[in-house]
Enzyme design. Structure first.
Site, PDB file in Angstrom:
ATOM      1  CG  HIS A  89      -0.205   0.289   2.498  1.00 21.84           C
ATOM      2  ND1 HIS A  89       0.501  -0.677   3.158  1.00 21.84           N
ATOM      3  CD2 HIS A  89      -0.048   1.421   3.222  1.00 21.84           C
ATOM      4  CE1 HIS A  89       1.050  -0.162   4.238  1.00 21.84           C
ATOM      5  NE2 HIS A  89       0.733   1.116   4.305  1.00 21.84           N
TER       6      HIS A  89
HETATM    7  C1  UD1 Z   1      -1.953   5.171   6.359  1.00 21.13           C
HETATM    8  C2  UD1 Z   1      -0.640   5.576   7.028  1.00 21.13           C
HETATM    9  C3  UD1 Z   1       0.394   4.495   6.812  1.00 21.13           C
HETATM   10  C4  UD1 Z   1      -0.130   3.145   7.241  1.00 21.13           C
HETATM   11  C5  UD1 Z   1      -1.436   2.868   6.509  1.00 21.13           C
HETATM   12  C6  UD1 Z   1      -2.041   1.551   6.888  1.00 21.13           C
HETATM   13  C7  UD1 Z   1      -0.165   7.992   7.080  1.00 21.13           C
HETATM   14  C8  UD1 Z   1       0.700   9.044   6.521  1.00 21.13           C
HETATM   15  N1  UD1 Z   1      -0.103   6.805   6.466  1.00 21.13           N
HETATM   16  O1  UD1 Z   1      -1.693   5.113   4.966  1.00 21.13           O
HETATM   17  O2  UD1 Z   1       1.539   4.797   7.569  1.00 21.13           O
HETATM   18  O3  UD1 Z   1       0.819   2.160   6.935  1.00 21.13           O
HETATM   19  O4  UD1 Z   1      -2.353   3.909   6.844  1.00 21.13           O
HETATM   20  O5  UD1 Z   1      -3.205   1.328   6.174  1.00 21.13           O
HETATM   21  O6  UD1 Z   1      -0.874   8.233   8.018  1.00 21.13           O
HETATM   22  N2  UD1 Z   1      -9.034   4.914   2.066  1.00 21.13           N
HETATM   23  C9  UD1 Z   1     -10.264   4.310   1.976  1.00 21.13           C
HETATM   24  N3  UD1 Z   1     -10.827   3.847   3.117  1.00 21.13           N
HETATM   25  C10 UD1 Z   1     -10.233   3.964   4.328  1.00 21.13           C
HETATM   26  C11 UD1 Z   1      -8.990   4.603   4.410  1.00 21.13           C
HETATM   27  C12 UD1 Z   1      -8.407   5.072   3.269  1.00 21.13           C
HETATM   28  O7  UD1 Z   1     -10.837   4.181   0.900  1.00 21.13           O
HETATM   29  O8  UD1 Z   1     -10.805   3.511   5.330  1.00 21.13           O
HETATM   30  C13 UD1 Z   1      -8.396   5.396   0.823  1.00 21.13           C
HETATM   31  C14 UD1 Z   1      -8.625   6.860   0.560  1.00 21.13           C
HETATM   32  O9  UD1 Z   1      -8.845   6.998  -0.796  1.00 21.13           O
HETATM   33  C15 UD1 Z   1      -7.322   7.517   0.926  1.00 21.13           C
HETATM   34  C16 UD1 Z   1      -6.305   6.408   0.704  1.00 21.13           C
HETATM   35  O10 UD1 Z   1      -7.002   5.180   0.932  1.00 21.13           O
HETATM   36  O11 UD1 Z   1      -7.065   8.659   0.208  1.00 21.13           O
HETATM   37  C17 UD1 Z   1      -5.125   6.479   1.625  1.00 21.13           C
HETATM   38  O12 UD1 Z   1      -5.528   6.557   2.995  1.00 21.13           O
HETATM   39  P1  UD1 Z   1      -4.633   7.369   4.066  1.00 21.13           P
HETATM   40  O13 UD1 Z   1      -5.171   7.232   5.430  1.00 21.13           O
HETATM   41  O14 UD1 Z   1      -4.393   8.749   3.555  1.00 21.13           O
HETATM   42  O15 UD1 Z   1      -3.245   6.660   3.995  1.00 21.13           O
HETATM   43  P2  UD1 Z   1      -2.884   5.128   3.907  1.00 21.13           P
HETATM   44  O16 UD1 Z   1      -2.283   4.896   2.581  1.00 21.13           O
HETATM   45  O17 UD1 Z   1      -3.982   4.242   4.366  1.00 21.13           O
END
Ligand code: UD1
Length: 371
Positions: A209
Site C-alpha cells: 500500500h
Molecule cells: C496510512 C498511514 C500508513 C499506514 C497505513 C495503513 C499515514 C501518513 N499513512 O496510509 O503509515 O501504513 O495507513 O493502512 O498516516 N481509504 C479508503 N478507506 C479507508 C482509508 C483510506 O478508501 O478507510 C483510501 C482513501 O482513498 C485515501 C487512501 O485510501 O485517500 C489512503 O488513505 P490514508 O489514510 O491517507 O493513507 P494510507 O495509505 O492508508
C-alpha cells in the site's frame, strides 16, 4: 486520585497497538480512559472490524476526518481534536505509531501543555520522503514519555537529543496483541484454507500500500506482472488496501492467473491466521515485518529501507528494494527450505503494555511535563 488518559487512534495499524495498552490500564485502579478515533480510516474493513476482533472498547468520540492530502488530514485532526481536549482536560494523551493522526494528536497536546506519551517511539527509516518518517521525528520531539520496542530505537532518540529519562524500553505492544489472539486466529484458519483452497505453507501472502509501490503506474504494473509470474510457482493471496485498489482500477490493472487471489482487506484474526500459515509474505508494511519475524515466517519487504532493522538482524525479514523481480530468487530459496531461523527478540514477549501501564501509574504526571 484518578488519572484521565485519552488514547488517540486513527488508522488500521494504530488499533492493534492501542488495544493491549487500554486493556492493561483498565486493570489499574484510578485510571479513567477515553478512546478518540480520528476517522483517518473509515471503511468497515479498515476500522470497525478491528474493534470487534481486538475486543477493544468502541471509541467514545469519532472525529470523522476521512481522507485528504497530508496537510488537510493532519490539520483536520488538529482542528477537530482541540476542543475535545480543552473540554476533557486529560492528564495524559497516548498516541501510537507513525500515521498522520499520531503527529496531529501530539501537536495539539503540546500547544495545550497536555503531556503526551508516544508508543513505538524512536523508529527511523532515515528516509524523509516517507510521510511516516516526518511523523515519527516530530512526534518524538514533542512527546513527554517515549516507549520504545528495541535498543536501536533508544539509540535513535538519544542521538536526536531526547533526554534519557523520557525514554522507556518496554518491548513491542503489537506482539502483545499477536500473542493474546494467536489461538483465536487459529480458529479462523479452516475457513480461510477452504476459501482459498490452500494448505498450510502452500501459499504466499501479499500486502502492498505504500505510495512508492502503488502510486506509480509503471511500478504497480511491474508488481502485478511479477505477482503473476510468482503465482505460477505458488498460490498468492493478496488482501488489497483501498489505496492500491483505487490505483489498480485507475490503471486498468487486473489480476490474471487463477492462482492469484485479490480480495478485500481482512480483519485482524483472519489475516493473522493466513500470516501464520503462509510459506512466505511479500509486503511493504512496517507491522507485518515485525509479526512475521515473531512468527518465523519468511518476509520479503518491497522497500529500500526499514525503520525496523531488528527484523533483519534477529527476524526473518529481507529488504528487496523497489525491484519486485528480485523476489523470484528469494522465493526459490524459501520454497527449498533455505531461510534463516528467527531469534528471540528482547522484550517482544507479550508484556509490553503491562510495562507501559506500570510506568504510567507509578509516575507523578507533573514530573513528565517537567522533564
Ligand atoms: C496510512 C498511514 C500508513 C499506514 C497505513 C495503513 C499515514 C501518513 N499513512 O496510509 O503509515 O501504513 O495507513 O493502512 O498516516 N481509504 C479508503 N478507506 C479507508 C482509508 C483510506 O478508501 O478507510 C483510501 C482513501 O482513498 C485515501 C487512501 O485510501 O485517500 C489512503 O488513505 P490514508 O489514510 O491517507 O493513507 P494510507 O495509505 O492508508
Amino acid at each position: 486520585m484518578s488519572i484521565h488518559i485519552i488514547h488517540v487512534v486513527g488508522a488500521r495499524p494504530n488499533f492493534m497497538k492501542a488495544a493491549p495498552v487500554i486493556n492493561a490500564l483498565s486493570k489499574r485502579e484510578g485510571v479513567v480512559q477515553t478512546l478518540i478515533h480520528t476517522g483517518q480510516h473509515y471503511d468497515l474493513e479498515m476500522s470497525e472490524i478491528f474493534f470487534n476482533d481486538l475486543q477493544m472498547p468502541k471509541p467514545a468520540i469519532n472525529l470523522e476526518v476521512g481522507s485528504g492530502s497530508h496537510a488537510q488530514q493532519t490539520a483536520e485532526v488538529m482542528i477537530r481534536l482541540e476542543p475535545y481536549l480543552c473540554d476533557l482536560k486529560p492528564d495524559l494523551v497516548m498516541v501510537y505509531g507513525d500515521v498522520n493522526s499520531t503527529l496531529a494528536g501530539a501537536l495539539v497536546c503540546s500547544k495545550l501543555l497536555i503531556p503526551v506519551a508516544h508508543v513505538e517511539a524512536g523508529l527511523r527509516s532515515f528516509d524523509r520522503t516517507m510521510p511516516e518518517e516526518i511523523n515519527r521525528l516530530l512526534t518524538d520531539q514533542l512527546a513527554d514519555l517515549l516507549f520504545t520496542h528495541s535498543a536501536e530505537a533508544e539509540e535513535n532518540l538519544l542521538r536526536e537529543g531526547i533526554p534519557r529519562e523520557k525514554i522507556h524500553f518496554v518491548g513491542n505492544v503489537m506482539i502483545d496483541t499477536l500473542k493474546a489472539l494467536l489461538l483465536k486466529a487459529e480458529e479462523k484458519w479452516p475457513l480461510q484454507s477452504s476459501r482459498f483452497g490452500c494448505d498450510s505453507k502452500g501459499f504466499a501472502l501479499v500486502t502492498l500500500h505504500r505510495p512508492s509501490n502503488v502510486d506509480s503506474q509503471s511500478t504497480l504494473a511491474a508488481i502485478m506482472k511479477t505477482l503473476n509470474e510468482i503465482s505460477r510457482k505458488i498460490k498468492i493471496i493478496f488482501p488489497v488496501h483501498p489505496r492500491t485498489r483505487k490505483n489498480l482500477e485507475a490503471n486498468g490493472l487486473k489480476p490474471e492467473g487463477a492462482n492469484l487471489h485479490l480480495v478485500d482487506p481482512m480483519g485482524y484474526l483472519d489475516f493473522l491466521a493466513l500470516q501464520t500459515h503462509a510459506a512466505l509474505v511479500i509486503t511493504d508494511s512496517g507491522g507485518i515485518q515485525e509479526e512475521t519475524s515473531y512468527l518465523g515466517v519468511p518476509c520479503l519487504t518491497l522497500r529500500e529501507n526499514t525503520e525496523r532493522p531488528i527484523t533483519i538482524t534477529c527476524g526473518t525479514n529481507v529488504l528487496i528494494g523497489n525491484n519486485i523481480a528480485s523476489t523470484l530468487g528469494y522465493i526459490n530459496q524459501i520454497l527449498s527450505g533455505k531461510w534463516r531461523e528467527k531469534k528471540v527478540i528482547p522484550l517482544w514477549d507479550g508484556y509490553a503494555a503491562e510495562r507501559i501501564a506500570e510506568i504510567i501509574v507509578s509516575r507523578s504526571l507533573k514530573s513528565w511535563q517537567n522533564l
